[in-house]
Scaffold this motif. Sequence first.
Motif, PDB file in Angstrom:
ATOM      1  N   LYS A 168      29.670  23.697  57.734  1.00  0.00           N
ATOM      2  CA  LYS A 168      30.599  24.687  57.186  1.00  0.00           C
ATOM      3  C   LYS A 168      31.984  24.081  57.004  1.00  0.00           C
ATOM      4  CE  LYS A 168      32.126  29.467  57.815  1.00  0.00           C
ATOM      5  NZ  LYS A 168      32.060  30.670  58.701  1.00  0.00           N
ATOM      6  N   GLY A 169      32.579  24.337  55.849  1.00  0.00           N
ATOM      7  CA  GLY A 169      33.914  23.824  55.559  1.00  0.00           C
ATOM      8  C   GLY A 169      33.940  22.379  55.128  1.00  0.00           C
ATOM      9  N   LYS A 170      32.785  21.732  55.054  1.00  0.00           N
ATOM     10  CA  LYS A 170      32.687  20.334  54.635  1.00  0.00           C
ATOM     11  C   LYS A 170      32.047  20.292  53.247  1.00  0.00           C
ATOM     12  CE  LYS A 170      34.144  18.321  58.482  1.00  0.00           C
ATOM     13  NZ  LYS A 170      35.327  17.437  58.514  1.00  0.00           N
ATOM     14  N   ALA A 171      32.883  20.257  52.220  1.00  0.00           N
ATOM     15  CA  ALA A 171      32.379  20.351  50.850  1.00  0.00           C
ATOM     16  C   ALA A 171      31.385  19.253  50.519  1.00  0.00           C
ATOM     17  CB  ALA A 171      33.549  20.325  49.868  1.00  0.00           C
ATOM     18  N   SER A 172      31.640  18.038  51.002  1.00  0.00           N
ATOM     19  CA  SER A 172      30.737  16.925  50.696  1.00  0.00           C
ATOM     20  C   SER A 172      29.374  17.106  51.354  1.00  0.00           C
ATOM     21  CB  SER A 172      31.360  15.602  51.143  1.00  0.00           C
ATOM     22  OG  SER A 172      32.501  15.306  50.378  1.00  0.00           O
ATOM     23  N   LEU A 173      29.356  17.620  52.584  1.00  0.00           N
ATOM     24  CA  LEU A 173      28.082  17.844  53.276  1.00  0.00           C
ATOM     25  C   LEU A 173      27.330  19.021  52.654  1.00  0.00           C
ATOM     26  CD1 LEU A 173      29.083  17.262  57.017  1.00  0.00           C
ATOM     27  CD2 LEU A 173      28.248  15.629  55.314  1.00  0.00           C
ATOM     28  N   LEU A 174      28.047  20.057  52.253  1.00  0.00           N
ATOM     29  CA  LEU A 174      27.418  21.183  51.562  1.00  0.00           C
ATOM     30  C   LEU A 174      26.810  20.705  50.244  1.00  0.00           C
ATOM     31  CD1 LEU A 174      30.236  23.807  52.192  1.00  0.00           C
ATOM     32  CD2 LEU A 174      27.900  23.978  53.070  1.00  0.00           C
ATOM     33  N   ALA A 175      27.559  19.862  49.520  1.00  0.00           N
ATOM     34  CA  ALA A 175      27.046  19.319  48.259  1.00  0.00           C
ATOM     35  C   ALA A 175      25.850  18.407  48.499  1.00  0.00           C
ATOM     36  CB  ALA A 175      28.160  18.555  47.539  1.00  0.00           C
ATOM     37  N   ALA A 176      25.863  17.676  49.620  1.00  0.00           N
ATOM     38  CA  ALA A 176      24.744  16.781  49.942  1.00  0.00           C
ATOM     39  C   ALA A 176      23.465  17.577  50.178  1.00  0.00           C
ATOM     40  CB  ALA A 176      25.085  15.944  51.178  1.00  0.00           C
ATOM     41  N   VAL A 177      23.578  18.710  50.871  1.00  0.00           N
ATOM     42  CA  VAL A 177      22.405  19.563  51.089  1.00  0.00           C
ATOM     43  C   VAL A 177      21.870  20.058  49.751  1.00  0.00           C
ATOM     44  CG1 VAL A 177      21.595  21.743  52.065  1.00  0.00           C
ATOM     45  CG2 VAL A 177      23.076  20.248  53.414  1.00  0.00           C
ATOM     46  N   ASP A 178      22.771  20.516  48.877  1.00  0.00           N
ATOM     47  CA  ASP A 178      22.343  20.987  47.563  1.00  0.00           C
ATOM     48  C   ASP A 178      21.692  19.868  46.755  1.00  0.00           C
ATOM     49  OD1 ASP A 178      23.027  23.644  47.828  1.00  0.00           O
ATOM     50  OD2 ASP A 178      25.016  23.420  46.934  1.00  0.00           O
ATOM     51  N   TYR A 179      22.245  18.667  46.844  1.00  0.00           N
ATOM     52  CA  TYR A 179      21.677  17.518  46.132  1.00  0.00           C
ATOM     53  C   TYR A 179      20.252  17.264  46.615  1.00  0.00           C
ATOM     54  CZ  TYR A 179      21.591  12.826  43.973  1.00  0.00           C
ATOM     55  OH  TYR A 179      21.262  11.723  43.209  1.00  0.00           O
ATOM     56  N   TYR A 180      20.069  17.282  47.920  1.00  0.00           N
ATOM     57  CA  TYR A 180      18.750  16.999  48.509  1.00  0.00           C
ATOM     58  C   TYR A 180      17.715  18.042  48.085  1.00  0.00           C
ATOM     59  CZ  TYR A 180      15.330  15.637  52.080  1.00  0.00           C
ATOM     60  OH  TYR A 180      14.188  15.218  52.739  1.00  0.00           O
ATOM     61  N   VAL A 181      18.090  19.321  48.168  1.00  0.00           N
ATOM     62  CA  VAL A 181      17.165  20.386  47.768  1.00  0.00           C
ATOM     63  C   VAL A 181      16.887  20.310  46.269  1.00  0.00           C
ATOM     64  CG1 VAL A 181      16.825  22.893  47.637  1.00  0.00           C
ATOM     65  CG2 VAL A 181      17.903  21.883  49.659  1.00  0.00           C
ATOM     66  N   SER A 182      17.918  20.011  45.477  1.00  0.00           N
ATOM     67  CA  SER A 182      17.756  19.900  44.023  1.00  0.00           C
ATOM     68  C   SER A 182      16.782  18.794  43.659  1.00  0.00           C
ATOM     69  CB  SER A 182      19.111  19.621  43.355  1.00  0.00           C
ATOM     70  OG  SER A 182      20.017  20.676  43.570  1.00  0.00           O
ATOM     71  N   LEU A 183      16.900  17.663  44.333  1.00  0.00           N
ATOM     72  CA  LEU A 183      16.036  16.525  44.033  1.00  0.00           C
ATOM     73  C   LEU A 183      14.580  16.837  44.336  1.00  0.00           C
ATOM     74  CD1 LEU A 183      15.850  13.568  43.132  1.00  0.00           C
ATOM     75  CD2 LEU A 183      16.223  12.897  45.513  1.00  0.00           C
ATOM     76  N   HIS A 184      14.331  17.683  45.331  1.00  0.00           N
ATOM     77  CA  HIS A 184      12.962  17.969  45.747  1.00  0.00           C
ATOM     78  C   HIS A 184      12.414  19.281  45.163  1.00  0.00           C
ATOM     79  CE1 HIS A 184      14.241  14.939  48.696  1.00  0.00           C
ATOM     80  NE2 HIS A 184      12.969  14.646  48.800  1.00  0.00           N
ATOM     81  N   SER A 185      13.120  19.863  44.224  1.00  0.00           N
ATOM     82  CA  SER A 185      12.641  21.098  43.597  1.00  0.00           C
ATOM     83  C   SER A 185      11.608  20.781  42.523  1.00  0.00           C
ATOM     84  CB  SER A 185      13.816  21.853  42.968  1.00  0.00           C
ATOM     85  OG  SER A 185      14.377  21.099  41.901  1.00  0.00           O
TER      86      SER A 185
END
Length: 514
Positions: free
Chosen positions: A413-430
């Motif tokens: 929470k509050g870490k934009a880069s880590l939040l974006a990293a989670v989204d990147y990971y889920v996006s790649l595996h969709s």
Amino acid sequence: MVLVMGLNFQSNRAGALAGVFVLLVPVFLPGLFSPLGHASPSTFSEWNTPKPRHSRLLKSALQRRSSKLDQSDLWAPLADEGWKPCVASKASSVPWKSEGYIQVFLDGGLNQQRMGICDAVAVAKILNATLVIPYLETNPVWKDSSSFMDIFDVDHFINVLKDDISIVKELPAEFSWSTREYYATAIRATRVKTAPVHASANWYLENVLPVLQSYGIAAIAPFSHRLTFENLPDEIQRLRCKVNFQALFFVPHIRALGDALIGRLRYPSNKSGAKEANHPSMTTVANDQGPLKFVVLHLRFDKDMAAHSACDFGGGKAEKLALAKYRQVLWQGRVLNSQFTDEELRSQGRCPLTPEEIGLLLAASGFDNNTRLYLASHKVYGGEARISTLRSLFPLMEDKKSLTSGSELAQIKGKASLLAAVDYYVSLHSDIFISASPGNMHNAMVGHRTYENLKTIRPNMALSGQLFMNKSIIWSDFQQAIVEGHKNRLGQIRLRKPKQSIYTYPAPDCVCHN
């Protein structure tokens, strides 16, 4: 005389009341007096909640039905066209003697920094230098100070590239003075700050190598987009892809959280269970049909993009005024799009799709209201009021917050880069990825999913803009135009053209035809 005194009394009384009103307005309407740079989009959306702009299409979309045959085609993976990744390194090619240490300082968001890291490895290779793990600048917008090691698995990074270049986590003691603070206080002989955008390999050999040979270290800043995509040896191009697609793994807790989200999307939670930490029961239950498929929608519709586009998003005069003022503060009016009308911008495909419009595009493409949709975004301009139409089209829409417990989300929470990293990971595996508008995330994901041969819908922005301007179009015509206009925009291989990014178009440099 009495009349004059009466008039003066009334005037003074009115003035006093006006003064009281002025004093009380900030109390009851604080949003009016907040600094413009921190103006809340929700303030304007609460006054003028944006109504659906395409009510006719929306009504038909809400009544849509899809056949099993249509769904089967929609979710079918991309055909194997015979393209395979080709980034394998030759036998160890690390130079016997390093020319010195290379430092780079990277700004921008996660995906811009990711490209900078890949370029830094390539430059180190060109110069036969040792790369110091790149320094990530604090993002001035999101105020995120996450370091390379907070985001990426540094040991994996070093191990994957051990046969290509030498990498160190920290400088040796003799160079410990070479820090960001050191370069911020004065002009330093070891800092290279004149690297042109898309500099050639020869530029580095002529301008940076002498610094390395004289001082044993060179710090390059700024560095974003400072290496060309043209006239480089195949070995360097493939090394850039090897970094991007094989060496840059997220830290274990990001991957673990991403895997948990993917599991909950494929095996939906038992929502009849009791809530824990503001989330339905975290236990996942298998269904008779096996794991479900899901789409990731990257909804890039933040305030900066809305303002910079200079487009009209249906929020009325208050919204137009707010975005115009915000645009003036951030860019001092130097926004190319502001020279054009909304109609001209939309017909040219230069307006980001709103949540309503990307929802209608997905519906017309064949996705029904049982589609599991994961929303990857940081903040949406207008908040829930903007997203409500999209949610009505896809009631099974989820995001990080809805799929995680409070304790799970707390670590990022509050870490934009880590939040974006989670989204990147889920996006790649969709199963399917789509972005509402071009940008760094869109480009990074298009490239990575091309490398993996995964279905990725690239919205035809010009076509969509023209269709949405046609207020008399009926659903069947809209649907046919969307389907026809996206037949060749589903992730099929597109060869990189001159000056295009290898990170968006990895073929033919890093994806080779058998």
